[in-house]
Write an enzyme that holds these catalytic residues in place. Sequence first.
Site, mmCIF file in Angstrom:
data_model
loop_
_atom_site.group_PDB
_atom_site.id
_atom_site.type_symbol
_atom_site.label_atom_id
_atom_site.label_comp_id
_atom_site.label_asym_id
_atom_site.label_seq_id
_atom_site.Cartn_x
_atom_site.Cartn_y
_atom_site.Cartn_z
ATOM 1 C CB ILE A 153 -33.114 -24.154 13.163
ATOM 2 C CG1 ILE A 153 -33.451 -22.707 12.761
ATOM 3 C CG2 ILE A 153 -31.618 -24.388 13.147
ATOM 4 C CD1 ILE A 153 -32.877 -21.658 13.692
ATOM 5 N N GLY A 156 -42.430 -22.645 9.491
ATOM 6 C CA GLY A 156 -43.702 -22.122 9.984
ATOM 7 C C GLY A 156 -44.507 -21.507 8.878
ATOM 8 C CG ASP A 273 -49.809 -14.898 16.574
ATOM 9 O OD1 ASP A 273 -50.727 -15.562 17.105
ATOM 10 O OD2 ASP A 273 -49.070 -15.360 15.684
#
Length: 470
Positions: A153, A156, A273
């Site tokens: 799915i 990264g 982040d």
Amino acid sequence: MPMRSKTPTPLRFSNGKHQRDDSEYSWTDVGTGEKARNVSVLGAIRRAAKKVFVIIFLGQRKLKPTECRSDPGESSTHDRESTLSGWTGYSSPSSFGRSTERKVSGQYRFSGSRFQSPGKDSSSSKSWHQGPVIFSFGELQRATANFSSVHQIGEGGFGTVFKGKLDDGTIVAIKRARKNNYGKSWLLEFKNEIYTLSKIEHMNLVKLYGFLEHGDEKVIVVEYVANGNLREHLDGLRGNRLEMAERLEIAIDVAHALTYLHTYTDSPIIHRDIKASNILITNKLRAKVADFGFARLVSEDLGATHISTQVKGSAGYVDPDYLRTFQLTDKSDVYSFGVLLVEILTGRRPIELKRPRKDRLTVKWALRRLKDDEAVLIMDPFLKRNRAAIEVAEKMLRLASECVTPTRATRPAMKGIAEKLWAIRREMKETMICSSASNSSCSSTTHSFIGRDSDRYALPRIEDNENSIE
């Protein structure tokens, strides 16, 4: 009149309501300062005794033969304990503040702590464990049909993300690391994400279910959030574009999460982040903050205000004061959140190199418009320009300008930011109600906003009729 004192604590959430673990934390009526100090000292002694007991008890307890796995190719509980205790910096299972996982007759348990298996009957709004499960490779192979590309799915910096189904039917996201990624820095991020997620529990933070570290396999198993991330929604990749009310709700959810991390955990946690692609969106358009690989815990030492560390983060979101001084504080998250607010309002990425030179940095472009009283011009072209939406855009942009001031000392705390967003929300609701009273056909934005009111997640101590978080 007696004062109220409390020990700040992570809150546990169930069905959108916050609950306190009365076994360790409690409210106390204190008549004098001396009594308050006595209660505080007694609580500290109890917690210290509990930690010592857990370390001694779990460190010496031996496994019964019936408690070991019999599945071929799957690691034993002893192996799992060794893996966890062998990590640098985490000398025992109690380093997680949790207990070591065991599996007996298909049911997950933890020695010395409560655990609820994430069965089909468990509500998605309830935390189903008190610590991370250490999965076997066989379990994760079954969950993903041997990591089939059909179940992939996403991808990264960490590696590949799969949608999986555990043996008991729980749907999860399984993040499998790229094997060529392994290095000292990357392994630290892997362990850091597990350690941080194991210490937190909030409706607007993605939940950790467990992990695997065996040989060259590094896997993290987290809550599956079905509706993509915020960046995909802003890009129109997830169906209808977000209306202003929905964008405001998402901003509030993220503010809830960061307020919890900075204020309600045992030690403040700095995410480091915050960006649109790390904000996952549920089917009900609620936000969950994810990706804690860069997160850091502020020292528990009295008076610690920052962490000196190598700069980490994403371009366009990183606090300039952090870049200059290498000192990380919770105000670094505040800066990133300000950038995120601008991104939510404009639909643009923080840096867009294809635009004219003076417009490439989205925050600077938006703040110039605000200074010229042209906030309406920064609104995402897909947003409706009604009175309520325009007012919200201007107020959120002013709040964003406070968050991104170059000097961290002048930035508000996330707690105050959450309060201001709630005020904006209330004012938007009032504007919509007034508009609908004079116009029998309310806008779709009004319906979506009011309809979500009863479904929102509550931030501790914030209600519609309150102006502050206590």
